[in-house]
Design an enzyme around this catalytic site. Sequence first.
Site, short mmCIF file in Angstrom:
data_model
loop_
_atom_site.label_atom_id
_atom_site.label_comp_id
_atom_site.label_asym_id
_atom_site.label_seq_id
_atom_site.Cartn_x
_atom_site.Cartn_y
_atom_site.Cartn_z
N ASP A 1 0.83 -1.20 0.00
CA ASP A 1 0.00 0.00 0.00
C ASP A 1 0.87 1.25 0.00
OD1 ASP A 1 -2.60 1.45 0.52
OD2 ASP A 1 -1.52 1.98 2.35
N GLU B 1 1.69 -0.55 -5.02
CA GLU B 1 0.76 0.53 -5.34
C GLU B 1 1.65 1.75 -5.51
OE1 GLU B 1 -3.37 2.52 -3.69
OE2 GLU B 1 -1.75 2.17 -2.26
#
Length: 705
Positions: A342, A378
Site C-alpha cells: 500500500d 501501489e
Amino acid sequence: MQVWPGQAYPLGATYDGAGTNFAVFSEAADRIELCLLHDDGSETAIELRESDAFVRHAYLPGIMPGQRYGFRAHGPHAPERGQRCNSAKLLLDPYARAISGSIDWGEEVYGYHFGSPNKRNDLDSAPHTMSSVVVNPYFDWGDDRLPRTEYHETVLYEAHVKGLTMRHPALPDELRGTYAALAHPAIIEHLTELGVTALELMPVHQFVNDHRLVDMGLNNYWGYNTIGFFAPHNAYASWGDRGQQVLEFKSAVRALHEAGIEVILDVVYNHTAEGNHLGPTLSFRGLDNASYYRLTDDPRYYMDTTGTGNSLLMRSPHVLQLIMDSLRYWVTEMHVDGFRFDLAATLARQFHEVDRLSSFFDLVQQDPVVSQVKLIAEPWDVGEGGYQVGNFPPLWTEWNGKYRDTVRDLWRGEPRTLAEFASRLTGSSDLYQDDGRRPLASINFVTCHDGFTLHDMVSYNDKHNAANGEDNRDGESHNRSWNCGVEGETDDPAILELRARQMRNFIATLMLSQGVPMLSHGDEFARTQGGNNNAYCQDNELAWVPWPEDPEDGGELLAFTRAMVWLRREHPVFRRRRFFHGRPVQGTHDELSDIVWFTPSGEEMTQHDWNSTQARALSVFLNGNAISEPGPRGERIADDSFLLMFNASPKTMEFVVPVDHGKQWQVVVDTARTEAVPPGTGAKVQAGDRLTLVDRSVMVLQRPA
C-alpha cells in the site's frame, strides 16, 4: 517466577516448548518492564535488565502460548525533542505474533489530556487497550507447497476477508467473515471455477478501528490502519484471539494452496495506527518515537506522506529490520505467496524525494526469501512527487493506474484515447520496457476496493458518500465513470442493456490485455455500493458481496467473466512474456507481423488515424504463430491467432475483416450478446467480410493455428 537472561534475537515473544524468550528494541527508554497480564485484570511486571544493542530481553521458563503481555517504557517524555516514553501506557510488542482484545477509546490510551494537549497524561491504559499474545509456532503444514504460479499465468482476485464471505448462503453463520470461511469449499469452488490463481487479501495485519470512526458509529472496514505487522487481525478469527487466529489463518492458506490458489497480502508498512501528534500511544510511539517515525524539523510533529498522520522512518535500521522480519515471517511461517504494498512510494522516501534505490528496495533485492515471492507496488502516495507508476525497480510489478484510467476513458467516450489505449492493451511498454521489465510488470485493473465497483462505474457520474459522515467530501471526485444517461438505479431497459454491455466491455478488455489481470471481488456479480466510492468505513451490507441465493445461478455477467478468464488462460497469445515487436518474428516461420493495427475499414492504421480526435474504434491482429518467447523447455510456443475489434463509439459501425491475415475466422466473443458465446458455436467469418458492431461493443475473432 524464574527470570533467565535470554537472548536479544529473535525480537518478540518466542516460545520454544519449555518457556518464552522476550526481546524488544528501544534506544529511547531508560528501562523496560515486561508485564504479564492475568484474566482478573492484574499484571506481573518484570524488568528486562539484559540489554544488547538497545534490545532488552529475558527468558521466562513455563510461560506458555496464550499468555497475554505488554511492555511499559520508562524514560524521557519530552515531545518537543521527539521523546514520548510514558510508563503509564501499556505498549504492544511490535513483533507480537498475535494480539488480543480491542481498544476502549478513552482518554487513558492517549499521552495527553483531551482538554490540555500539552499536559502529560499518566492514566493507566492497560484496562483500555489491546495486549500481545505468546503463540505456539508449531503447525502441521503437511505437504503444503507454495503454488509459485508464473505471472503470465496469474489471475488476481482482490478480496476482503469479511466482505467476500459474510453473505454467502452456503456458509454457516459462525464462519462468515472469517479466515475459516476462505477455506470453505463453497468459496474455493467459486474461485477455481472463475479461473482465479491468486487471492489478494485486503489488510489482515492487526489493525485498529479509528477513534473518530467509532464515535461516529462506523468502523475501519478496509483495515489500512496497522498496529501489528506480524499478527493476523483477531476479528477475522472464528474461535478465539489468544493465538487461534494464527492457526486459523494458516489453515486457510493451506486449503487455498491445495486448490492451487496463491495468497497475496495487501500490506501497510508506510504508517501505523498511532496517527499524528494527537494520536494514541499504543506501541511504537511509547517505545521509541524518533526511531520509528519521520519527524518534522519541529520533532513534536510527524511528516505525513500517507494522509494518515504519520510515516515510518525508512532510513532507520530498526524500521527496515521490522519490515524485512515481518515479510520473511509471513513467507516462511505463514506460507503466503507475495505482497501488495500500500502507498509504496512512501517506502521509497529515504529522505524526502522518492528514491527507487532507497535502502528498502536494496534489502528486498538481496533478500533470499522476500525477493522470491510476488512483489506488487501501489506506486503512489499523497506526498509531493508521489505518483511513480512505471518507476519501481525491475524485481517489482505495479498496479497500473494509467491502464485503469485509459480503459475507463476509452469506454466512456473520451477523445484522443486510441494511441494510449493501444499501449495499455499491449502491456504498457512505455512504462516498463526501458528498465528491462516486461508486460507482466503491469497489474491491469479497471476497478479495485478504492473507488466505484464495476456496476457503479457504469451507473454513476458522481460519488454518493453521504453514509461516510463527511458531507460527501471524502473519496475521489474524478472517477472517469459514465452513468449511461441516468444517475443511479433505473428501470429503463435501454440503459440497463447499455450498462450490462459496458460491464462486459470492461471485463473483456481486461482479459484481452497483455499483463496481469486483477478482478475486484463481487464485480463478477455486478455488486453495487450505491455510488459510494470510498466504502472504507462501511462494515455492512453496502460493502459486502451479495452472493446469489443459488451460487450456481450467478447470472449472465458471472458466466461471461468466467468465459473471458478461461479464454485468456487457454491462449498464450493473450499473456505473452515479452513485448510485441511490431514485425515478423525470426524463427517463427510466419511472414506476418506479430501484431497489426487496423481501422474499422480493414486498412492498416496510419499516424493520422492514431491522432484523429474522434477516432474511437480499431481492430488489432494478434499472431499466434509469431510468439517470440519459448516454452519452459525451450520449445516454440504456437497459438491460434485472434482479431480483436473495439467499437467504443456511440454509433453502430461496420468492421471489415482484413484480407491478408487469415481466410476464415470464428466469432468467440461478442459483448453485444447478453451471454457468453458457447465454444464452437460462433458465426464463421471470411476475409473481407463486413461485420456490424453495435455501439460500445467488442467482438473477437479466432483463427486456428
